[in-house]
Design an enzyme around this catalytic site. Structure first.
Site, short mmCIF file in Angstrom:
data_model
loop_
_atom_site.label_atom_id
_atom_site.label_comp_id
_atom_site.label_asym_id
_atom_site.label_seq_id
_atom_site.Cartn_x
_atom_site.Cartn_y
_atom_site.Cartn_z
N HIS A 169 -33.81 -22.04 -9.26
CA HIS A 169 -34.35 -23.02 -10.32
C HIS A 169 -35.56 -23.37 -9.73
O HIS A 169 -35.91 -24.15 -8.75
CB HIS A 169 -33.66 -24.09 -10.68
CG HIS A 169 -32.28 -23.83 -11.42
ND1 HIS A 169 -30.98 -24.34 -11.45
CD2 HIS A 169 -31.91 -22.71 -12.58
CE1 HIS A 169 -30.35 -23.82 -12.17
NE2 HIS A 169 -30.80 -22.66 -12.92
N GLU A 356 -25.98 -29.03 -4.23
CA GLU A 356 -27.01 -29.78 -4.96
C GLU A 356 -27.67 -30.80 -3.85
O GLU A 356 -27.00 -31.79 -3.43
CB GLU A 356 -26.50 -30.59 -6.23
CG GLU A 356 -25.99 -29.80 -7.05
CD GLU A 356 -26.94 -29.25 -8.14
OE1 GLU A 356 -28.00 -29.65 -8.10
OE2 GLU A 356 -26.64 -28.15 -8.88
#
Length: 566
Positions: A169, A356
């Site tokens: 991303h 994350e």
């Protein structure tokens, strides 16, 4: 046009309370190809349906955060849910570096050209330890770069392959800088730090700091201000892989250039362990993402995820405490289809988690130092995990050549959790939680072998080398034209069996009788036999019922034939 679209959707699906949000959403998409939104969803079961339509980025209680392109927004509006636009949050401090020297203070972001140059510099500065591979190109032609770090970097060795990859991303940038710094840390500390040295000596470490360069540099090669989650075609790359549940193209898009080169690269390797770095939360996410049932190594996945998060807690305050104090099963958080984590774990029989790293998507530069200090020890520990479990080399019992074999744990493996040995070296690495296990080894053309009660301890390695016996095997040492045919009769046999063979020239012949595991039962030493037809009788009276191997050797050939004792 916007007025027409909003009126169309409003008329078709009822009164929408936030028409202005819809209008603004289309404006954002026209400019950036995507827009971030949030909405309340009290029915948690509905998230599984919605996550197959839009790119969900996080779920906090009943609030869902997501990212949509134009096609997905059309589909989302059918749910007639009120939503809010989340404008892109670009920190004021997202400086790009003025030089490579400044960049290597790790307090700035690289330009695209600096990134390319730095990766080349790693390889040129450490030619014995680091090798640069351009595995392909993005949709806009930017390089997809990997480095391999190993003590014998130009050779394929009997070592586990390991992979770190970040920023698929494009606007999740903390891992981008941290992976560049991890490369630098491994190379600079090799030979002086014992842990780093052992990792580089014993593992083939592959690192890809930037998997979506078009998204990160959507605003131009000299800035990450304007970075987008998606690639240049407005496709979320972490929804673009084959899925165990939904099959190929789960997002309805063609495989993107970045996806294709990544799949091709990973399929050519045999990665034992990998991790994929993201941002937007602070948590270690382990399989599965695509369904709620647990991976059959769930206990092991929780163990390594817990180790990662707990290590960060020692060196931070209030960091990585989200969900189950820093770890979560993917589907427990929210389900997705087409993620790379499940692709690697299901289709490639690997083990991958999604880490994350930061609540910020684009990490402000003043946070980069702390982010490194919180995580780099966890990077080292996680890398070291691929040295544990059950490991060994699988070879052909006759030629000692390495085999690509299937390794299964009886009464344990399912849902593609078995693994394969590497075809080059025959080495295998079965990562698993501590306990006692029964292992089954198989390969086409070979007798299956099972070894029971193999004991495994956490953070330790159990070594088990395996030889597999071929079903019917003839190996030609040279191109000698000598005629050497072997016949066995009767077969099956009860008390004896004849071995008949024909020689063109007089030759020495050795005969062995082996059990199915390749252990020698009887042996007739090298004896000279005349030209023509010859026959040997073997006594089978003392053998138990079962399958055995008769092996004949001359100076030019080995022939194995199986017999059945009744």
């Amino acid at each position: 046009m916007l007025f027409f679209l909003v009126s169309f959707w409003n008329g078709l699906f009822g009164q929408n309370k936030n028409i202005s949000e819809v209008e603004d959403a289309f404006k954002f998409i026209k400019k950036r190809g995507e827009v971030d939104i949030s909405f309340e969803l009290k029915d948690k079961n509905l998230i599984h349906t919605i996550s197959k339509i839009i790119s969900v980025t996080s779920v906090h209680n009943n609030i869902v955060f997501g990212n949509v392109n134009e096609k997905e927004l059309y589909q989302f509006l059918k749910f007639n849910l009120d939503f809010k636009i989340i404008p892109p949050a670009f920190p004021t401090t997202i400086e790009t570096s003025k030089s490579l020297k400044v960049l290597q203070d790790w307090q700035t972001y690289p330009t695209y050209e600096q990134y390319d140059s730095l990766m080349k510099k790693f390889a040129s500065d450490y030619p014995g330890l680091c090798w640069l591979d351009t595995i392909g190109y993005s949709e806009e032609g930017r390089n997809i770069l990997f480095v391999k770090i190993s003590d014998n970097v130009n050779e394929k060795e009997d070592e586990p392959e390991f992979l770190f990859s970040s920023t698929m991303h494009g606007n999740e940038t903390g891992g981008y800088v941290l992976m560049l710094r991890y490369i630098d840390y491994l190379l600079n500390n090799y030979g002086s730090d014992s842990l780093v040295t052992s990792l580089v000596d014993e593992i083939e470490i592959w690192i890809n700091p930037l998997a979506n360069p078009d998204g990160t540099y959507a605003g131009g090669n000299h800035t990450i201000g304007g970075a987008t989650r998606r690639n240049a075609n407005s496709v979320d790359l972490n929804r673009n892989f084959p899925d165990p549940t939904d099959g190929p193209h789960p997002d309805g898009n063609d495989y993107q250039a970045e996806t294709l080169v990544m799949m091709d690269f990973m399929e050519k390797h045999n990665f034992v362990l990998s991790a994929n770095f993201h941002s937007g939360a602070e948590v270690v996410n382990y399989p599965w993402d695509t369904w709620s049932r647990r991976h059959h190594d769930d206990e092991w996945f929780q163990f390594i995820s817990r180790e990662y998060a707990d290590t960060t807690h020692v060196y931070s305050t209030g960091y990585m405490t989200y969900l189950n104090n820093g770890i979560t099963n993917g589907a427990d958080w929210y389900m997705i289809s087409g993620g790379r984590q499940d692709y690697v774990t299901w289709f490639l029989h690997g083990r991958e988690v999604t880490i994350e790293l930061d609540n910020y998507f684009i990490t402000p530069v003043e946070r980069l130092e702390n982010l490194w200090n919180y995580n780099y020890r966890s990077f080292l520990n996680y890398t070291k995990q691929c040295l544990y479990g059950i490991r060994g080399i699988i070879t052909d019992s006759i030629t000692s050549q390495p085999l690509k074999a299937k390794i299964e744990i009886s009464d344990h493996d399912a849902d593609s959790s078995f693994i394969y040995s590497d075809s080059t070296w025959g080495n295998y690495h079965r990562l698993i939680y501590e306990g006692a296990y029964n292992l089954r080894f198989s390969a086409p053309g070979y007798y299956e072998k099972q070894i029971d009660s193999i004991v495994v301890e956490n953070r330790k390695a159990t070594t088990l080398d395996i030889q597999l016996v071929p079903l019917d095997y003839t190996y030609i040492f040279n191109k000698s034209p000598a005629k050497f045919k072997l016949n066995l009769y009767p077969n099956p046999a009860t008390s004896f069996i004849y071995l008949s063979f024909e020689l063109i020239n007089s030759s020495g012949v050795t005969v062995e009788l082996l059990d199915i595991l390749g252990n020698r039962i009887s042996f007739i030493g090298n004896q000279k036999y005349p030209e023509g037809q010859n026959r040997i009788r073997l006594d089978l009276l003392n053998l138990s019922k079962g399958i055995y191997i008769v092996r004949l050797k001359t100076d030019s050939k080995i022939i194995d034939k199986k017999i059945i004792k009744l």
